[in-house]
Design an enzyme around this catalytic site. Structure first.
Site, PDB file in Angstrom:
ATOM      1  N   CYS A   1       0.848  -1.186   0.000  1.00  0.00           N
ATOM      2  CA  CYS A   1       0.000   0.000   0.000  1.00  0.00           C
ATOM      3  C   CYS A   1       0.883   1.235   0.000  1.00  0.00           C
ATOM      4  CB  CYS A   1      -0.940   0.011   1.203  1.00  0.00           C
ATOM      5  SG  CYS A   1      -0.099   0.234   2.785  1.00  0.00           S
TER       6      CYS A   1
ATOM      7  N   CYS B   1       3.361   1.629   2.895  1.00  0.00           N
ATOM      8  CA  CYS B   1       4.656   0.946   2.757  1.00  0.00           C
ATOM      9  C   CYS B   1       5.638   1.823   1.989  1.00  0.00           C
ATOM     10  CB  CYS B   1       4.472  -0.379   2.025  1.00  0.00           C
ATOM     11  SG  CYS B   1       3.383  -1.560   2.830  1.00  0.00           S
TER      12      CYS B   1
ATOM     13  N   ASP C   1      11.173  29.230 -30.371  1.00  0.00           N
ATOM     14  CA  ASP C   1      12.423  29.583 -31.038  1.00  0.00           C
ATOM     15  C   ASP C   1      12.199  29.460 -32.546  1.00  0.00           C
ATOM     16  OD1 ASP C   1      15.226  30.140 -31.307  1.00  0.00           O
ATOM     17  OD2 ASP C   1      15.516  28.016 -31.712  1.00  0.00           O
TER      18      ASP C   1
ATOM     19  N   ASP D   1      15.317  24.004 -29.415  1.00  0.00           N
ATOM     20  CA  ASP D   1      16.025  22.829 -29.932  1.00  0.00           C
ATOM     21  C   ASP D   1      16.694  22.020 -28.841  1.00  0.00           C
ATOM     22  OD1 ASP D   1      18.241  24.279 -29.214  1.00  0.00           O
ATOM     23  OD2 ASP D   1      18.895  24.714 -31.248  1.00  0.00           O
TER      24      ASP D   1
ATOM     25  N   ASP E   1      19.086  26.549 -26.667  1.00  0.00           N
ATOM     26  CA  ASP E   1      18.077  27.184 -25.829  1.00  0.00           C
ATOM     27  C   ASP E   1      18.015  26.576 -24.435  1.00  0.00           C
ATOM     28  OD1 ASP E   1      17.005  28.990 -27.828  1.00  0.00           O
ATOM     29  OD2 ASP E   1      16.224  27.214 -28.810  1.00  0.00           O
TER      30      ASP E   1
END
Length: 744
Positions: free
Chosen positions: A29, A32, A454, A639, A643
């Site tokens: 669960c 845990c 861009d 790209d 950038d």
């Protein structure tokens, strides 16, 4: 204006150490997972530790010995193994469903027990000693053999002081089974309840585990796409000789090896074509099923399928550096991340089980001590709700209510709500050629109000081409010959535009940013800008400059031969994508370092009203920070390399690039094919995934808010409570799996 750029802002790599991924067994669960996470986070050198219950994985960032991590998980009562070894391709572990065998062991005696129950009910037989003994015998393998792992986990959780769902199940079955040993006939009911609760628990966990395996199919299918064998080629010369081919394991290939790939075969490693031509199904990487033509020099991605031609490739990447390995790694990291919306569920699960234990105890005391007042009300409810069980003994009634509260209150649905949706959504995105590197980007995309684009390599192809020429018929011949000594993008475009052979160059001088001067077969040739040549651009051609094209003049022995127009063409889908983003109500702007006139011309063609040209990397950061300070959510699309600072600063960075560049992307999301339509696909899929998360969390919260009071009021039989608990988790899984059918 002076721009101060922090050196750290220009890096394309993550500032954090690489993450170690663990596969953790034994978690039942979300409690845990929280326990293991706290233990890992407390280790010296660990910067960040997250444990995902849905994927059964842990992700640890920091400087720490992997063996220490494994020992820490073991000390918490679970087992773990490293998901991958550095330098190797991830292996596909045989992940079996541990609840299958347990369910099989418990199933046969449980069916027999149910048969006995139905027979006694139909024949109206009283509970006698023989019936009690038979019930105890049939229930024992269900509760203590099939459920042994549950009791082990429960005991381990109690020892470490962090009770989990297993504790609730053990407390709901072991004491009730023990009541049957008292010899009181009416206590036989509790033995039957204990067996059926454990049986339903094992069934729901079995189905839940199957759902998790199905949700993780994206990673499994990627790993399975790795070719086990490669046709290693040791021949030389222009002819391909079959007797020079040796079959070797694909894992044994090294960079520089040559491999033969036959039609219909899976490409064994990343590489480039050095002989032959064909088309390749790259849907694995791009999500597009249309075959991609390949010829000498074309890149190949391991795991994609060669279609009809024979290819000879030279290996360029192996092991953990291949596209498949990088995609698997990024998917694992994304699926193991935690979204901010999950924080509420995490806080609830920390206190959930202890609170339920207190409520179960209070319910038992209330029904035992206040039976006289509650019994008439319960009789009235039984007339309205036929499933309500009314027992004449206050003790039996109190025990039934307590067991119902224990088994109905399970935090599994809350723990599964977010990670299951992220798991399936990111896997579906990968099938569409969208790699979500950071899972929390799914939530941050919901707050995006501005898309920053861009130009070069994003809106345009990033490969300049010669579009027009004016002047001497041999203009292109002399220009291409002179440009042989330059590596400038415009020089490559001019060379590629001339189809024939070129003469040798005697002398070459490249003037950066202006042009080139060369001696070609006895002639002095100059190629470059109007300023470099010292002549004005003809008035008739100035319109070409305004349209975003670059004019290159060619001069031979002091005489101008003419002009070439070079442009970086727009991607065919660019205008449609910009229009659709604007229709979504997003502010779209163009932010580029190219010449302002060129950028403005591109923006006009695409219908982008907001445009900024000649912007340096540091200035891009200032723009994005300014928009963020205004309260705007910024999606930066670039790209992924030039950038990188802007991609890291934006709320969500999205990089466009090929699969072989995947490892160096600095963005949150990568569109592998470079197709701009992937922007809208990513937005749509992120929206669908986030809606699924909200539905899952809403259902899980409503279930627990309603189910626990109903159980405490005696309106849920323990068997119905266990069935409802299992259905709550399965509904979350089923809703998440619906994302596998999503079509962007």
């Amino acid at each position: 204006m002076t721009i101060a750029i922090d050196a750290g802002e220009l890096t394309t790599a993550d500032p954090t150490p690489p993450a170690l991924l663990l596969h953790i067994d034994g978690m039942s669960c979300a409690g845990c997972a929280r326990t293991v996470e706290k233990q890992l986070q407390a280790l010296p050198g660990v910067q960040l530790a997250t444990v995902n219950f849905a994927t059964q994985q842990g992700r640890v960032v920091g400087q720490v010995d992997p063996q220490v991590l494994l020992q820490t998980v073991a000390a918490a009562g679970f087992s773990a193994q490293l998901l991958e070894t550095p330098g190797q391709f991830p292996t596909l572990t045989q992940e079996t469903n541990p609840y299958g065998l347990r369910l099989a062991v418990a199933g046969i005696p449980l069916l027999l027990l149910m048969g006995v129950m139905v027979y006694c009910l139909v024949m109206n037989l009283p509970h006698n000693l023989h019936h009690q003994l038979l019930t105890l015998v049939l229930a024992f393998p269900v509760v203590f053999v099939g459920g042994w792992a549950t009791h082990q986990a429960s005991w381990a959780a109690l020892r470490r002081g962090s009770p989990t769902m297993d504790v609730l199940i053990s407390l709901g079955t072991v004491p009730t089974y023990a009541l049957g040993l008292t010899g009181i006939p009416e206590m036989t009911l509790f033995v039957e309840v204990a067996a059926m609760v454990m049986g339903l628990h094992l069934l729901s966990r079995f189905l839940e585990h199957r759902g998790r395996l199905a949700a993780n199919q994206a990673i499994r299918s990627l790993i399975q796409r790795q070719s086990p064998l490669a046709h290693w080629y040791r021949g030389m010369g222009a002819e391909i000789c079959e007797d020079q081919v040796v079959d070797v394991p694909a894992a044994a290939l090294q960079v520089g090896d040559c491999c033969l790939v036959k039609p219909g075969e899976v490409i064994p490693a990343d590489g480039e074509v050095i002989w032959g031509q064909s088309s390749v199904d790259e849907s694995l990487a791009t999500g597009e099923s249309w075959p991609v033509p390949k010829q000498v020099g074309s890149p190949l991605i391991g795991g994609t399928v060669n279609q009809e031609g024979l290819l000879l490739l030279r290996v360029t990447r192996t092991g953990a550096e291949t596209f498949l390995a990088q995609m698997v790694k990024l998917l694992q990291e994304a699926q193991g991340s935690r979204l901010p919306i999950q924080q509420l569920a995490d806080r609830l699960t920390v206190f959930f089980v202890p609170v339920v234990l207190v409520l179960a105890g209070m319910s038992f005391g209330l029904w035992w001590l206040g039976a006289a007042a509650l019994q008439p009300w319960l009789l009235q409810m039984s007339r309205i709700f036929p499933w309500v069980h009314v027992h004449h003994s206050p003790l039996v009634q109190a025990l039934l209510v307590m067991v119902a509260v224990l088994v109905v209150a399970c935090p599994c649905a809350l723990g599964l709500a977010t990670p299951m949706a992220v798991l399936v959504g990111s896997g579906r995105a990968a099938q569409l050629g969208i790699v979500i590197r950071r899972g929390d980007a799914i939530q941050r995309l919901q707050g995006i109000t501005r898309v920053v684009l861009d130009k070069t390599g994003t809106l345009t192809r990033g490969q300049p081409q010669v579009t027009h020429s004016w002047g001497d018929p041999e203009l292109l011949y002399w220009a291409a010959a002179a440009e042989q000594g330059s590596e400038h993008p415009l020089a490559r475009a001019i060379r590629q535009a001339y189809p024939g052979p070129l003469p040798g160059v005697e002398q070459t001088q490249v003037i950066p940013g202006q042009g080139v001067e060369a001696r070609v077969v006895g002639h002095q040739v100059r190629v470059g800008s109007a300023a470099f040549l010292g002549i004005p651009v003809p008035a008739a051609l100035q319109q070409q400059q305004q349209a975003g094209q670059t004019l290159v003049g060619v001069e031979r022995d002091g005489v101008c031969l003419g002009w070439l127009a070079v442009a970086d063409p727009l991607k065919p889908e660019a205008a449609e994508v910009v229009r659709r983003l604007q229709q979504r109500g997003l502010a779209v702007c163009l932010l580029s370092g190219d010449h302002p006139a060129t950028v403005a011309a591109i923006a006009t063609l695409l219908g982008i009203p907001e445009v900024y040209g000649g912007v340096l990397p540091g200035e891009k950061l200032d723009f994005i920070r300014g928009w963020q300070q205004q309260g705007q959510g910024v999606l930066m699309v670039g790209d992924g390399l030039n950038d990188a600072p802007a991609l890291q600063q934006a709320d969500v960075g999205m990089a466009l690039g090929t699969g072989t560049d995947l490892a160096v992307q600095a963005a949150d999301i990568t569109l592998v094919s470079g197709d701009l339509r992937g922007i809208e696909r990513a937005l749509n899929l992120a929206q669908a995934t986030f809606q699924t998360i909200r539905y899952n969390l809403g259902w899980a919260l409503v279930y627990n808010v309603l189910a626990i009071p109903l159980a405490a009021l005696g309106l849920l039989h323990p068997l119905m409570a266990e069935a409802a608990m299992g259905l709550s988790s399965l509904s979350v899984i089923a809703n998440s799996l619906s994302l596998q059918r999503y079509h962007a």
